[in-house]
Enzyme design. Structure first.
Site, PDB file in Angstrom:
ATOM      1  N   GLU A 154      11.548   3.132   1.608  1.00 37.58           N
ATOM      2  CA  GLU A 154      10.271   3.196   2.639  1.00 37.58           C
ATOM      3  C   GLU A 154      10.243   2.213   3.732  1.00 37.58           C
ATOM      4  O   GLU A 154       9.426   2.465   4.669  1.00 37.58           O
ATOM      5  CB  GLU A 154       8.993   2.716   1.554  1.00 37.58           C
ATOM      6  CG  GLU A 154       7.760   2.816   2.096  1.00 37.58           C
ATOM      7  CD  GLU A 154       7.258   4.309   2.188  1.00 37.58           C
ATOM      8  OE1 GLU A 154       6.604   4.543   3.071  1.00 37.58           O
ATOM      9  OE2 GLU A 154       8.007   5.135   1.602  1.00 37.58           O
ATOM     10  N   GLU A 169       0.775  -1.287   0.140  1.00 40.77           N
ATOM     11  CA  GLU A 169       0.002   0.058   0.088  1.00 40.77           C
ATOM     12  C   GLU A 169       0.768   1.187  -0.121  1.00 40.77           C
ATOM     13  O   GLU A 169       0.530   2.066  -0.802  1.00 40.77           O
ATOM     14  CB  GLU A 169      -0.891   0.135   1.248  1.00 40.77           C
ATOM     15  CG  GLU A 169      -1.528   1.264   1.603  1.00 40.77           C
ATOM     16  CD  GLU A 169      -2.122   1.502   2.890  1.00 40.77           C
ATOM     17  OE1 GLU A 169      -1.935   2.614   3.480  1.00 40.77           O
ATOM     18  OE2 GLU A 169      -2.411   0.613   3.554  1.00 40.77           O
TER      19      GLU A 169
END
Length: 396
Positions: A154, A77
């Site tokens: 990330e 996501e």
């Protein structure tokens, strides 16, 4: 209640826990399925003017992760905001902010056990914004770049989310969730994942997750707003029909939340917790089935009115001279598992009053079961439900 209530689980702790509730389908929604299995739902809403809301729902979440993918449904996501075919690197957020969409406030997404959903509201005050919104949905569905550089960058963001969740609530939930999710896969697949996996997984592992589960036959796009429905349907067919499913698609398994004969109890505490609560769940004996007939819908209305009357009684207790809790409610609805609903009660209490609050919740439920309600209570609840429906209609 609609179904016979079976297994009972009780949680007593100093923390809050909630459950998502589904929204019924509007009869005016235009629906369809593309040749690749992707579904679409389109509805015209005149208000607010010049605005459209998009949703991309993917029938895949943390429940489908392999052991070496724990947390990667949620990680995936994140990656859809960090580079796609048409919006490389951080260009997506920059572009959306340029047309008035704010990240977090408007633009958002979530990952749960069984699904991942992306949400995008787009103003239609400029030509081309509708097409841009559809292009974003297309990229989220199929065109994440998933570069090594962006994946590794990330990791820190996702690990910080995990770290922030390692407080009192997490410590207690680690102890009580095995009871609420007794003997099920859900207890082993919390969406935030495992620290060692998030730190060490190879980029190809998340790419494999994307290949396995981000595919047309597991997706649905929802478009609601000040739009021409036929025009949007045509654009969806043009933009999304070209994508193919894998030649050998991985089976999308479903998982149950099993019933049990005994009552399971969890009593947890933590020195850093700031709230006290009690909760019970009486799991349905049967698997959840959506309402598809008028008779089933009417039965759901009876349930809604019944819980409204019960909650009115609980509200009166809150306002009494010596209230058993600061807030209490009951309802019949979803659990963590998509396949299981249950009759549930919840109360926020002063420390030390958990068991007395639980007693009141169960006693009031049993009192209603044995003796029913008065005509005055029924009339009041019907009026409340009708008023709620009218408000929803005005806002639709």
């Amino acid at each position: 209640m609609k179904k016979m209530l079976s297994s009972l689980a009780v949680v007593v702790l100093m923390s809050a826990n909630g459950f998502a509730q589904s929204i019924p389908m509007d009869a005016s929604v235009k629906t369809g399925t593309l040749s690749n299995g992707m579904k679409y739902y389109i509805k015209k809403n005149n208000l607010p003017e010049k605005k459209v809301d998009f949703r991309l729902a993917i029938n895949a979440g943390s429940i489908l992760e392999d052991e070496n993918q724990r947390g990667l449904a949620h990680f995936m996501e994140h990656m859809n905001f960090n580079g796609t075919k048409n919006f490389p690197d951080n260009k997506l957020v920059d572009f959306l902010q340029s047309i008035g969409v704010k990240f977090g406030q408007h633009l958002n997404a979530y990952t749960s056990f069984d699904e991942t959903v992306y949400m995008l509201p787009v103003p239609l005050d400029k030509p081309g914004n509708l097409d841009a919104g559809l292009k974003v949905m297309e990229d989220w569905a199929f065109n994440a770049t998933l570069s090594d550089e962006q994946i590794n960058k990330e990791r820190g963001v996702v690990l910080e989310e995990l770290r922030l969740g390692l407080g009192a609530d997490k410590r207690m939930s680690d102890k009580y969730l095995p009871k609420l999710l007794y003997n099920s896969q859900y207890a082993n697949r919390l969406p935030i994942g495992k620290k060692d996996v998030l730190e060490n997984f190879k980029p190809d592992v998340i790419r494999q997750f994307h290949t396995d589960w981000y595919r047309p036959d597991l997706m649905a796009i929802v478009v609601v707003g000040d739009i021409n429905v036929d025009e949007v349907e045509k654009k969806i067919k043009e933009n999304f029909s070209k994508y193919k499913n894998p030649s050998k698609p991985k089976e999308r398994k479903t998982f149950d939340l099993p019933n049990h004969k005994e009552t399971l109890v969890a009593i947890e505490t933590d020195p850093d917790a700031t709230n006290s609560m009690v909760q019970f769940i009486m799991k349905d004996s049967e698997a959840y089935q959506p309402d598809v007939t008028v008779e089933q819908y009417n039965q759901s209305l009876v349930e809604q009115i019944t819980t409204t009357m019960l909650n009115n009684r609980l509200g009166e207790l809150v306002n009494s001279t010596n209230p058993p809790f600061t807030y209490g409610s009951v309802y019949h609805g979803g659990t963590y598992a998509r396949s299981k609903e249950g009759f549930q009660g919840f109360a926020m209490v002063k420390e030390g009053n958990q068991l007395s609050a639980l007693k009141v919740l169960l006693e009031e439920t049993e009192r209603a079961k044995r003796f029913g309600f008065t005509q005055t209570e029924l009339d009041r609840a019907k009026s409340q439900v009708l008023s709620s429906m009218e408000r929803n209609l005005q806002q639709s």
